[in-house]
Design an enzyme around this catalytic site. Structure first.
Site, PDB file in Angstrom:
ATOM      1  CB  VAL A  82     -53.796 -10.808 -66.058  1.00  0.00           C
ATOM      2  CG1 VAL A  82     -53.649 -10.019 -64.766  1.00  0.00           C
ATOM      3  CG2 VAL A  82     -54.185  -9.876 -67.205  1.00  0.00           C
ATOM      4  CE  LYS A  83     -45.940 -15.371 -62.788  1.00  0.00           C
ATOM      5  NZ  LYS A  83     -44.502 -15.321 -63.093  1.00  0.00           N
ATOM      6  CG  LEU A  84     -54.077 -12.107 -61.302  1.00  0.00           C
ATOM      7  CD1 LEU A  84     -55.322 -12.870 -61.726  1.00  0.00           C
ATOM      8  CD2 LEU A  84     -54.444 -10.686 -60.878  1.00  0.00           C
TER       9      LEU A  84
END
Ligand code: G3P
Length: 218
Positions: A82-84
């Site tokens: 998950v890229k945040l």
């Protein structure tokens, strides 16, 4: 050093994965837009091609929204990362997801101070953008050096430095000299790594000499 490819073009990913040199994939909202496809379909297809981490970026900017989107993205496949964004809400979501054992990639990192926050938030990867810093007259690779040095000072910082916004092979070799863990490469830069005119010239000469022998090997 791990090689990720920075694209949402699944045909490109398939072709590059055949080399056996690809360790993962990164995407971002701009790359998904460029693909013209739905994010959930693209990420699912990429995860079938590549076993390693596949970064899928949230589009929400608030904590609750990011957590809702992260739940959808992480359900796609075991290798979704998950890229945040590197914001207070993004790092709060990172802390929570990392605690749940989800791989995370904190993106849009432009300073060493931000990279310290990402490590403290338990990010699996932090993505400093070297090309975009170079574009504004700052040395992107100096930032990589700083972050790697800082992370090496602390045993409890497990975050891997993922060099992003890579524009040319010099970025790759410079990152390798510093000891960065990962580079994410646009497909054209990955192909450029193979190229040298003396390789082409040397191969042409070998082939001409070989043809003159009239031999075959197999
Ligand atoms: O995926 C993040 C990063 O690699 C973007 O690169 O070329 O848009 O600055 P670029």
């Amino acid at each position: 050093m791990k090689f990720f490819v920075d694209t949402a073009d699944t045909a490109e990913i398939k072709a590059l994965a055949a080399s056996g040199l690809l360790d993962g994939v990164t995407t971002n909202p701009s790359l998904i837009a460029k693909s013209g496809r739905k994010i959930l379909d693209v990420i699912a297809e990429i995860c079938e091609i590549v076993d390693g981490p596949v970064s899928a970026e949230v589009a929400a900017t608030d904590y609750d929204g990011m957590m809702r989107e992260a739940a959808v993205l992480r359900a796609i496949a075991h290798n979704v990362t998950v890229k945040l964004p590197l914001t207070p809400d993004g790092l709060r979501a990172c802390r929570m997801l990392s605690g749940e054992g989800v791989m995370t990639n904190v993106t849009l990192c432009f300073s060493a101070a931000q990279a310290i926050l990402a490590a403290k938030a338990g990010a699996t990867f932090v993505s400093p953008f070297v090309g975009r810093l170079d574009d504004i007259g700052q040395d992107g690779m100096e930032l990589i050096d700083e972050i790697v040095t800082i992370y090496d000072n602390y045993e409890d910082f497990d975050t891997q430095v993922l060099v992003a916004s890579v524009r040319n092979p010099i970025h790759v070799t410079a990152a390798a000299k510093i000891g960065a863990h990962v580079v994410t490469l646009p497909p054209n830069v990955l192909r450029m790594l193979y190229a040298h005119p003396l390789t082409d010239k040397g191969l042409a000469a070998f082939m001409a000499d070989w043809a003159a022998t009239g031999q075959t090997i197999a």
